[in-house]
Write a protein that holds these residues in place. Structure first.
Motif, mmCIF file in Angstrom:
data_model
loop_
_atom_site.group_PDB
_atom_site.id
_atom_site.type_symbol
_atom_site.label_atom_id
_atom_site.label_comp_id
_atom_site.label_asym_id
_atom_site.label_seq_id
_atom_site.Cartn_x
_atom_site.Cartn_y
_atom_site.Cartn_z
ATOM 1 N N GLN A 1 0.818 -1.215 0.000
ATOM 2 C CA GLN A 1 0.000 0.000 0.000
ATOM 3 C C GLN A 1 0.857 1.273 0.000
ATOM 4 O O GLN A 1 0.460 2.295 -0.552
ATOM 5 C CB GLN A 1 -0.945 -0.027 1.201
ATOM 6 C CG GLN A 1 -1.959 -1.165 1.100
ATOM 7 C CD GLN A 1 -2.942 -1.173 2.242
ATOM 8 O OE1 GLN A 1 -3.944 -0.464 2.238
ATOM 9 N NE2 GLN A 1 -2.670 -1.989 3.251
ATOM 10 N N TYR B 1 1.676 2.005 -3.563
ATOM 11 C CA TYR B 1 0.572 2.684 -4.253
ATOM 12 C C TYR B 1 0.593 4.181 -3.960
ATOM 13 O O TYR B 1 0.504 5.014 -4.875
ATOM 14 C CB TYR B 1 -0.756 2.070 -3.803
ATOM 15 C CG TYR B 1 -1.971 2.843 -4.280
ATOM 16 C CD1 TYR B 1 -2.515 2.598 -5.534
ATOM 17 C CD2 TYR B 1 -2.554 3.828 -3.480
ATOM 18 C CE1 TYR B 1 -3.622 3.316 -5.981
ATOM 19 C CE2 TYR B 1 -3.657 4.541 -3.921
ATOM 20 C CZ TYR B 1 -4.181 4.284 -5.167
ATOM 21 O OH TYR B 1 -5.264 5.006 -5.603
ATOM 22 N N ALA C 1 -2.999 -1.460 -7.189
ATOM 23 C CA ALA C 1 -4.359 -1.519 -6.638
ATOM 24 C C ALA C 1 -5.106 -2.741 -7.147
ATOM 25 O O ALA C 1 -5.818 -3.417 -6.394
ATOM 26 C CB ALA C 1 -5.112 -0.244 -6.986
ATOM 27 N N HIS D 1 -7.958 -3.716 -4.487
ATOM 28 C CA HIS D 1 -8.476 -2.478 -3.915
ATOM 29 C C HIS D 1 -9.343 -1.744 -4.953
ATOM 30 O O HIS D 1 -8.894 -0.810 -5.637
ATOM 31 C CB HIS D 1 -7.324 -1.582 -3.459
ATOM 32 C CG HIS D 1 -6.490 -2.176 -2.370
ATOM 33 N ND1 HIS D 1 -6.974 -2.378 -1.090
ATOM 34 C CD2 HIS D 1 -5.212 -2.634 -2.362
ATOM 35 C CE1 HIS D 1 -6.036 -2.925 -0.338
ATOM 36 N NE2 HIS D 1 -4.959 -3.099 -1.080
ATOM 37 N N LYS E 1 -9.646 2.116 -4.628
ATOM 38 C CA LYS E 1 -8.538 2.895 -5.158
ATOM 39 C C LYS E 1 -8.606 3.002 -6.682
ATOM 40 O O LYS E 1 -8.280 4.039 -7.267
ATOM 41 C CB LYS E 1 -7.201 2.283 -4.718
ATOM 42 C CG LYS E 1 -6.895 2.490 -3.235
ATOM 43 C CD LYS E 1 -5.578 1.852 -2.856
ATOM 44 C CE LYS E 1 -5.092 2.314 -1.480
ATOM 45 N NZ LYS E 1 -6.021 2.055 -0.391
ATOM 46 N N HIS F 1 -11.007 5.695 -7.478
ATOM 47 C CA HIS F 1 -10.408 7.012 -7.270
ATOM 48 C C HIS F 1 -9.556 7.418 -8.478
ATOM 49 O O HIS F 1 -9.646 8.548 -8.968
ATOM 50 C CB HIS F 1 -9.528 7.014 -6.019
ATOM 51 C CG HIS F 1 -10.269 6.727 -4.751
ATOM 52 N ND1 HIS F 1 -9.629 6.353 -3.587
ATOM 53 C CD2 HIS F 1 -11.597 6.752 -4.463
ATOM 54 C CE1 HIS F 1 -10.539 6.167 -2.642
ATOM 55 N NE2 HIS F 1 -11.726 6.394 -3.149
ATOM 56 N N SER G 1 -8.062 11.823 -5.023
ATOM 57 C CA SER G 1 -7.199 10.644 -5.030
ATOM 58 C C SER G 1 -5.973 10.854 -4.153
ATOM 59 O O SER G 1 -5.508 9.927 -3.478
ATOM 60 C CB SER G 1 -6.761 10.327 -6.464
ATOM 61 O OG SER G 1 -7.867 9.990 -7.268
ATOM 62 N N TYR H 1 -6.794 10.308 -0.456
ATOM 63 C CA TYR H 1 -7.063 8.925 -0.085
ATOM 64 C C TYR H 1 -5.870 7.997 -0.294
ATOM 65 O O TYR H 1 -5.824 6.908 0.282
ATOM 66 C CB TYR H 1 -8.264 8.382 -0.875
ATOM 67 C CG TYR H 1 -9.590 8.696 -0.232
ATOM 68 C CD1 TYR H 1 -9.918 8.160 1.014
ATOM 69 C CD2 TYR H 1 -10.516 9.527 -0.856
ATOM 70 C CE1 TYR H 1 -11.135 8.447 1.615
ATOM 71 C CE2 TYR H 1 -11.735 9.817 -0.262
ATOM 72 C CZ TYR H 1 -12.045 9.281 0.971
ATOM 73 O OH TYR H 1 -13.232 9.561 1.576
ATOM 74 N N ALA H 2 -4.883 8.420 -1.101
ATOM 75 C CA ALA H 2 -3.765 7.531 -1.432
ATOM 76 C C ALA H 2 -3.040 6.982 -0.208
ATOM 77 O O ALA H 2 -2.704 5.794 -0.165
ATOM 78 C CB ALA H 2 -2.787 8.246 -2.364
ATOM 79 N N THR I 1 -4.880 3.449 4.405
ATOM 80 C CA THR I 1 -4.621 2.024 4.218
ATOM 81 C C THR I 1 -5.689 1.165 4.871
ATOM 82 O O THR I 1 -6.425 1.617 5.744
ATOM 83 C CB THR I 1 -3.252 1.652 4.824
ATOM 84 O OG1 THR I 1 -3.238 2.026 6.210
ATOM 85 C CG2 THR I 1 -2.115 2.355 4.097
#
Length: 483
Positions: free
Chosen positions: A350, A353, A383, A388, A391, A394, A423, A426-427, A430
């Motif tokens: 994560q 990402y 992702a 995910h 993600k 997003h 995005s 939220y990146a 986790t």
């Protein structure tokens, strides 16, 4: 296990224990879980400041200002009697909405009613200087140094009315003084005028809480009430993660990896020889957070086994907390030292990402669109591999996803920087690891804290732990299998 103020903090640790003989990095995930351990403290030990963006952009459209007022009123209504509180108007300055002078009021029926009336009179005007808002919150909360301080920061814009260096200085001045939850207003069609890295920097320094974008204004009041409810549950205002190393290991970095990724390395405070405390914010009974500690470990002969570090969560004023050991064994077997513990892999995946999304935004800002597509493609592939779907949704705001498995994407022509912020926020958020990967599964318990022993001498010094802190050798010498 650490207990203080009716709160218990439990610590577990997970890592792969084998290293190549030439040494290397040991990645440890420390899982801290809180639980109530006694009656809740009185509310007069809590202090809350509501930082309300009243800049001109909050009036375009007026629905933003109306929703912000409604949310602030909901928060005021949720304040229990005894909580110290204030409401601040944020523009190019920071001004008091309630009370009328720069102090905190004590919540009761009359002060809540007066605060409601004051909030009803605010109107959008002026610019945005978030650093000024934070400094006023620091000054207000500083009048109640005995209380656990928290602020809710609501904004729809970026820090356009002061220099970036002034904002950074303000954040540094507030670090360790209180925690903050940021809520960032955008439009229903995905356009956001606030700056993701800017708010992430604020949130990361002041409690490491997630930055949450808000596009549905009808839910803002419920969101405020929920955030306030979590803050009012805090029983510890300044917890610490302690890392103590022996002579074989050094700390490379310490990061929070759940619920959001924040680097804590530079915030460590030395409290003794090879011992550093890292601040991990305020805690309530329902809180759970995970941390990654990277240790650089020296070379040793194959079969040697040593204790290279100890982890603890000291309570306020506690100098000698229970500790969990970190043991490693050196090996020449590739199959052993190449294994990555599933907990570490879960968060490393994560983090990769988040790094790619951040790099994609930086490349887009610099006009390097081909590079941005490459970073976005890698983020999509990560992702997709991790399952995910949130993600991927997003990233679909800014790129057309042609093949998620290979990471083939195309930037959308209408994906201006204002559509990137959602995005970006939220990146770094986790999902939590649980043993076995299933919902509700329980992680395997770590070894019990090591017992204290009678003082013994090794490496020229008096030792009080079963392992020598200089070389890692057990005092019975039964753990070393190198012969």
């Amino acid at each position: 296990m650490t207990e203080a103020d009716g709160l218990r903090l439990d610590l577990n640790a997970y890592h792969s224990e084998y290293l190549p003989t030439e040494g290397g990095t040991v990645d440890v995930v420390a899982a801290v879980r809180a639980a109530a351990d006694g009656p809740a403290p009185r509310h007069d030990g809590l202090a809350e400041v509501l930082l309300l963006d009243c800049s001109g952009s909050m009036g375009a459209p007026q629905a933003k200002m109306r929703a912000a007022r409604t949310a602030t009123l909901a928060a005021i209504d949720a304040l229990p009697d005894g909580v110290a509180f204030a409401v601040v108007e944020g523009t190019s300055q920071a001004q008091m909405i309630y009370p009328g002078r720069r102090t905190l009021a004590r919540a009761d029926e009359s002060t809540r009613a007066a605060a409601r009336r004051a909030v009803g009179r605010v109107a959008p005007h002026g610019g945005t200087a978030i650093g000024e808002w934070l400094l006023l919150a620091r000054d207000l909360l500083g009048t109640r140094a005995d209380a656990i301080g928290h602020a809710i920061l609501l904004t729809d814009g970026r820090n356009e009315s002061q220099r970036a260096s002034d904002l950074r200085a303000a954040v540094r001045a507030c670090t360790g003084r209180f925690t903050v939850d940021c809520r960032a207003i955008g439009s229903a069609d995905g356009v956001h005028d606030w700056d993701g890295p800017e708010l992430l920097g604020i949130a990361g320094a002041l409690g490491a809480n997630p930055v949450v974008p808000v596009e549905d204004l009808t839910g803002l009041a419920d969101e405020f009430a929920a955030v306030l409810g979590r803050a009012l549950a805090h029983r510890s205002g300044a917890a610490r993660l302690r890392v103590r190393t022996g002579g074989l290991a050094r700390v490379r970095f310490v990061k929070q990896v759940y619920p959001t990724i924040v680097d804590l390395t530079a915030r460590g405070v030395t409290v003794g020889d090879h011992t550093t405390d890292y601040p991990i914010g305020a805690w309530g009974p329902a809180d759970r957070r995970d941390y990654q500690i990277a240790l650089e470990v020296d070379a040793m002969s194959s079969g040697s086994r040593r204790r290279v570090a100890w982890l603890g969560v000291p309570a306020d004023g506690e100098s000698d907390p229970p500790e969990l050991p970190v043991d490693v064994e050196w090996s020449e077997e590739l199959e052993l030292f190449s294994r990555v513990h599933e907990t570490v892999a879960h968060y490393t995946h994560q983090e990769g990402y988040a790094d790619q999304v951040r790099s994609a935004l930086e490349a887009t800002r610099a006009g390097r669109l081909t590079e941005a597509e490459q970073h976005l493609g890698r983020a999509v592939a990560i992702a997709h591999a991790g399952g995910h779907e949130d993600k991927l949704r997003h990233l679909a705001r800014v790129a057309e996803i042609l093949d998620p498995e290979s990471g083939r994407v195309r930037l959308r022509a209408d994906a201006d920087l204002r559509r990137w912020q959602y995005s970006m926020a939220y990146a770094p958020q986790t999902s939590s690891w649980v043993s076995g990967g299933g919902a509700g599964a329980v992680a395997d318990p770590s070894p019990a804290p090591e017992p204290r022993v009678e003082p013994w001498e090794h490496c020229g010094e008096l030792r009080t732990h079963p392992y020598c802190e200089g070389c890692g050798r057990h005092h019975t010498s039964t753990v070393d299998r190198s012969g």
